[in-house]
Enzyme design. Sequence first.
Site, mmCIF file in Angstrom:
data_model
loop_
_atom_site.group_PDB
_atom_site.id
_atom_site.type_symbol
_atom_site.label_atom_id
_atom_site.label_comp_id
_atom_site.label_asym_id
_atom_site.label_seq_id
_atom_site.Cartn_x
_atom_site.Cartn_y
_atom_site.Cartn_z
ATOM 1 C CG PHE A 231 -1.738 -1.248 1.399
ATOM 2 C CD1 PHE A 231 -2.910 -1.453 0.689
ATOM 3 C CD2 PHE A 231 -1.316 -2.226 2.276
ATOM 4 C CE1 PHE A 231 -3.652 -2.617 0.871
ATOM 5 C CE2 PHE A 231 -2.034 -3.383 2.464
ATOM 6 C CZ PHE A 231 -3.221 -3.591 1.758
ATOM 7 C CG ASP A 300 0.730 3.125 6.047
ATOM 8 O OD1 ASP A 300 -0.159 3.125 6.915
ATOM 9 O OD2 ASP A 300 1.185 4.164 5.540
ATOM 10 C CB CYS A 340 -5.306 4.927 9.443
ATOM 11 S SG CYS A 340 -5.875 4.385 7.812
#
Length: 399
Positions: A231, A300, A340
């Site tokens: 990513f 990520d 996140c």
Amino acid sequence: MAGIVVKPRARILHGHDWVFSSEVLKVFGNPPDGDVISLKDGRDHLIGSAIYNSKSQIVARRFSRQRQELDLDFFKRRIAQAVEYRMRRHVDPKLCRLVWSESDGLPGVIIDRYGEHFVLQTLTLAMDMRKDLVAKAIVDLLGPVTIVERNDAPVRKAEGMEAHTGVLEGPAPSGPIVIEIGGTRVAAASVSLQFEIDLLRAQKTGFYLDQAQNYEIIAQHAPGRRVLDCFANQGGFALACAGAGAGEVAAVEENAENIAAGKRNAERNGLKMRWIEEDVFQFLRAAEKAQAQYDLIVLDPPSFTKTKSGLRDALRGYRELHVRAFKLLSKDGLLATFSCSHHVSENAFAQTIADALVDARRSARKLRRFEQAIDHPVLPTLPETEYFKGALLEMMPGR
């Protein structure tokens, strides 16, 4: 002032700053959406001033415990406080998240600064109605600047607003701007990295400032290693690792525009790496079949869920992602992994990693945990201000 009376068990009476529609006892004064209202408890005591939107599930968001209007002086005061907070904590005031919504007393306002360019998001109706005041406050405090409006976030739909992007103040950027971050420090050498950013078209507000400090941390482990950045977006981790002397670097990203930007960033910094335009899950499956190995893998991904109802599927996705990454790591390889997704708690994320280790038949030590950057402050009474978590793991050979 019009307002609402909250129910006795409303969470705002216990430190939170939001009032949900189910927590309203009554509305008085017929306030229009986007107006400033007073909040009261059942004994008619004032508990603060809030912004109001009957169309949202969050009907009121408190921004002061006193009576307060949203005028120019208010915005100048709150933005100045946000700047001072970051300067005291040695955050670069010209490259940071300058305002982080409720964490800086401005619910729904996000301001990212890239030198003399500012990116503004107004994600609540009341703040959107006053975005010109916010822009004027920035100019009055910090001088002539360019302010780009990036109000294309899907969350605006929950407030009944449409998407919009444009320039609010100053000259429009003629093209991508260039920023420089600290990048990588290895032994006595320091490598800074330059990135091109298209403020009007790139994802979010142009750059993931919440990861900037972690590029250097991860890159310290990169010299001589085979690195896989999953990513990769525009190549932040990949570039930092290449600059730190990684043996080889591969960056996987399915968005062609991000790859094109990443290649430009690599060329600008004089770095070489292999770019792979492919879905990360598909790439990892194929890499496992090919018995590929890496010494350092970075995961990520974007948020796997924006709602609580999607949590189960998100955890399933994280588990598969980690199982496949663990199977590709060398005997003493490292995994840097991040989430996140606000709805994925740190405990749930850690348990998913542990479950994936069992599934992959690997053992690992936890070298460090990653927290939200200091320019994205967290309010303990408002869990919604915290979304970022991560860990660095080292595989244990012979286990």
